[in-house]
Design a protein around this motif. Structure first.
Motif, PDB file in Angstrom:
ATOM      1  N   SER A 184     -26.719  43.595  67.329  1.00  0.00           N
ATOM      2  CA  SER A 184     -26.431  45.019  67.408  1.00  0.00           C
ATOM      3  C   SER A 184     -27.166  45.766  66.307  1.00  0.00           C
ATOM      4  N   PRO A 185     -27.747  46.911  66.650  1.00  0.00           N
ATOM      5  CA  PRO A 185     -28.410  47.688  65.593  1.00  0.00           C
ATOM      6  C   PRO A 185     -27.412  48.263  64.592  1.00  0.00           C
ATOM      7  N   TYR A 186     -26.108  48.172  64.873  1.00  0.00           N
ATOM      8  CA  TYR A 186     -25.099  48.691  63.963  1.00  0.00           C
ATOM      9  C   TYR A 186     -24.481  47.602  63.094  1.00  0.00           C
ATOM     10  N   LYS A 187     -24.885  46.375  63.303  1.00  0.00           N
ATOM     11  CA  LYS A 187     -24.351  45.242  62.558  1.00  0.00           C
ATOM     12  C   LYS A 187     -25.276  44.946  61.384  1.00  0.00           C
ATOM     13  N   ARG A 188     -24.816  45.240  60.201  1.00  0.00           N
ATOM     14  CA  ARG A 188     -25.614  45.026  58.997  1.00  0.00           C
ATOM     15  C   ARG A 188     -24.889  44.080  58.057  1.00  0.00           C
ATOM     16  N   THR A 189     -25.650  43.239  57.400  1.00  0.00           N
ATOM     17  CA  THR A 189     -25.073  42.364  56.395  1.00  0.00           C
ATOM     18  C   THR A 189     -24.689  43.192  55.177  1.00  0.00           C
ATOM     19  N   THR A 190     -23.453  43.011  54.750  1.00  0.00           N
ATOM     20  CA  THR A 190     -22.945  43.699  53.566  1.00  0.00           C
ATOM     21  C   THR A 190     -22.257  42.657  52.690  1.00  0.00           C
ATOM     22  N   SER A 191     -21.882  43.063  51.497  1.00  0.00           N
ATOM     23  CA  SER A 191     -21.157  42.129  50.637  1.00  0.00           C
ATOM     24  C   SER A 191     -20.132  42.866  49.799  1.00  0.00           C
ATOM     25  N   PHE A 192     -19.096  42.133  49.460  1.00  0.00           N
ATOM     26  CA  PHE A 192     -18.105  42.582  48.489  1.00  0.00           C
ATOM     27  C   PHE A 192     -18.283  41.692  47.272  1.00  0.00           C
ATOM     28  N   VAL A 193     -18.373  42.290  46.106  1.00  0.00           N
ATOM     29  CA  VAL A 193     -18.471  41.527  44.858  1.00  0.00           C
ATOM     30  C   VAL A 193     -17.185  41.787  44.087  1.00  0.00           C
ATOM     31  N   ILE A 194     -16.444  40.713  43.830  1.00  0.00           N
ATOM     32  CA  ILE A 194     -15.140  40.846  43.195  1.00  0.00           C
ATOM     33  C   ILE A 194     -15.189  40.225  41.809  1.00  0.00           C
ATOM     34  N   ALA A 195     -14.967  41.030  40.783  1.00  0.00           N
ATOM     35  CA  ALA A 195     -14.880  40.519  39.409  1.00  0.00           C
ATOM     36  C   ALA A 195     -13.504  39.890  39.234  1.00  0.00           C
ATOM     37  N   CYS A 196     -13.500  38.618  38.841  1.00  0.00           N
ATOM     38  CA  CYS A 196     -12.239  37.868  38.725  1.00  0.00           C
ATOM     39  C   CYS A 196     -11.818  37.647  37.285  1.00  0.00           C
ATOM     40  N   SER A 197     -12.596  38.146  36.354  1.00  0.00           N
ATOM     41  CA  SER A 197     -12.274  38.007  34.934  1.00  0.00           C
ATOM     42  C   SER A 197     -13.113  39.009  34.159  1.00  0.00           C
ATOM     43  N   ASP A 198     -12.862  39.074  32.854  1.00  0.00           N
ATOM     44  CA  ASP A 198     -13.774  39.870  32.032  1.00  0.00           C
ATOM     45  C   ASP A 198     -15.007  39.016  31.724  1.00  0.00           C
ATOM     46  N   GLU A 199     -15.914  39.532  30.935  1.00  0.00           N
ATOM     47  CA  GLU A 199     -17.183  38.848  30.693  1.00  0.00           C
ATOM     48  C   GLU A 199     -17.148  37.851  29.541  1.00  0.00           C
ATOM     49  N   THR A 200     -16.120  37.896  28.691  1.00  0.00           N
ATOM     50  CA  THR A 200     -16.159  37.082  27.470  1.00  0.00           C
ATOM     51  C   THR A 200     -15.003  36.100  27.294  1.00  0.00           C
ATOM     52  N   THR A 201     -13.900  36.308  27.986  1.00  0.00           N
ATOM     53  CA  THR A 201     -12.744  35.424  27.831  1.00  0.00           C
ATOM     54  C   THR A 201     -12.911  34.189  28.714  1.00  0.00           C
ATOM     55  N   ALA A 202     -12.638  33.013  28.145  1.00  0.00           N
ATOM     56  CA  ALA A 202     -12.732  31.768  28.914  1.00  0.00           C
ATOM     57  C   ALA A 202     -11.769  31.800  30.101  1.00  0.00           C
ATOM     58  N   LEU A 203     -12.235  31.295  31.246  1.00  0.00           N
ATOM     59  CA  LEU A 203     -11.414  31.245  32.450  1.00  0.00           C
ATOM     60  C   LEU A 203     -10.277  30.247  32.284  1.00  0.00           C
ATOM     61  N   THR A 204      -9.177  30.527  32.959  1.00  0.00           N
ATOM     62  CA  THR A 204      -8.066  29.585  33.049  1.00  0.00           C
ATOM     63  C   THR A 204      -7.721  29.412  34.519  1.00  0.00           C
ATOM     64  N   THR A 205      -7.121  28.284  34.844  1.00  0.00           N
ATOM     65  CA  THR A 205      -6.728  28.053  36.229  1.00  0.00           C
ATOM     66  C   THR A 205      -5.505  28.892  36.573  1.00  0.00           C
ATOM     67  N   GLY A 206      -5.340  29.131  37.868  1.00  0.00           N
ATOM     68  CA  GLY A 206      -4.174  29.861  38.324  1.00  0.00           C
ATOM     69  C   GLY A 206      -4.379  30.495  39.679  1.00  0.00           C
ATOM     70  N   SER A 207      -3.281  30.831  40.307  1.00  0.00           N
ATOM     71  CA  SER A 207      -3.290  31.474  41.618  1.00  0.00           C
ATOM     72  C   SER A 207      -3.382  32.985  41.475  1.00  0.00           C
ATOM     73  N   ALA A 208      -3.958  33.610  42.480  1.00  0.00           N
ATOM     74  CA  ALA A 208      -4.024  35.080  42.573  1.00  0.00           C
ATOM     75  C   ALA A 208      -4.540  35.712  41.282  1.00  0.00           C
ATOM     76  N   LYS A 209      -5.666  35.217  40.791  1.00  0.00           N
ATOM     77  CA  LYS A 209      -6.299  35.824  39.609  1.00  0.00           C
ATOM     78  C   LYS A 209      -6.729  37.249  39.917  1.00  0.00           C
ATOM     79  N   VAL A 210      -7.029  37.500  41.199  1.00  0.00           N
ATOM     80  CA  VAL A 210      -7.352  38.844  41.688  1.00  0.00           C
ATOM     81  C   VAL A 210      -6.687  38.999  43.046  1.00  0.00           C
ATOM     82  N   THR A 211      -6.109  40.169  43.287  1.00  0.00           N
ATOM     83  CA  THR A 211      -5.530  40.496  44.587  1.00  0.00           C
ATOM     84  C   THR A 211      -6.132  41.817  45.045  1.00  0.00           C
ATOM     85  N   PHE A 212      -6.556  41.867  46.302  1.00  0.00           N
ATOM     86  CA  PHE A 212      -7.123  43.098  46.869  1.00  0.00           C
ATOM     87  C   PHE A 212      -6.883  43.091  48.366  1.00  0.00           C
ATOM     88  N   ARG A 213      -7.151  44.208  49.007  1.00  0.00           N
ATOM     89  CA  ARG A 213      -7.003  44.319  50.463  1.00  0.00           C
ATOM     90  C   ARG A 213      -8.358  44.606  51.098  1.00  0.00           C
TER      91      ARG A 213
END
Length: 144
Positions: free
Chosen positions: A20-49
């Motif tokens: 379809s000429p209306y079907k375009r590839t797009t992306s969502f980029v989700i930041a799941c942490s800040d840039e300097t703090t070490a990651l930790t394990t866990g559920s629902a680090k980010v929630t969105f709709r």
């Protein structure tokens, strides 16, 4: 315009020659942490709709700072509490991206519903537990 002119509009072409000429590839980029703090394990680090129904073609993840010792950073994506991946996203230690990882992610549910609650989990970090700046990428197109 004269005959033979090509009029090009915002939706006149497709990425990769889709059906379809209306079907375009797009992306969502989700930041799941800040840039300097070490990651930790866990559920629902980010929630969105999801803003609309979306057909997922691929997923990937990246880090600002790589994990320094053995193991992988492992990320899961959930829709309404259930994983959408049969093989989770991994980033090998020393790498900044999941692209080229030893295990490629496999999508088991590519149809994301409009207004679906999405969560991102960090299931594992490397032995050094010092990776930083996690982003997750959802790549696909709006479901028509």
């Amino acid at each position: 315009m004269g005959s033979g002119s090509n009029i090009v509009g915002a939706f006149s072409s497709t990425s990769g020659g889709g059906e379809s000429p209306y079907k375009r590839t797009t992306s969502f980029v989700i930041a799941c942490s800040d840039e300097t703090t070490a990651l930790t394990t866990g559920s629902a680090k980010v929630t969105f709709r999801m803003p609309y129904a979306y057909t997922l073609d691929s997923v990937r993840a990246s880090l600002t700072g790589a994990g320094s010792t053995s193991g992988t950073t492992t990320i899961d994506i959930n829709e309404a509490g259930s994983t959408i991946l049969s093989t989770k996203i991994t980033i090998d230690y020393g790498d900044l991206t999941s692209v080229g990882a030893s295990a490629a992610p496999v999508i088991s549910d590519s149809s994301l519903a409009s207004d679906a609650q999405m969560t991102i989990d960090i299931d594992a970090v490397t032995g050094g537990a010092d990776e930083t700046g996690l982003k997750v990428y959802l790549i696909g197109n709006k479901t028509l």
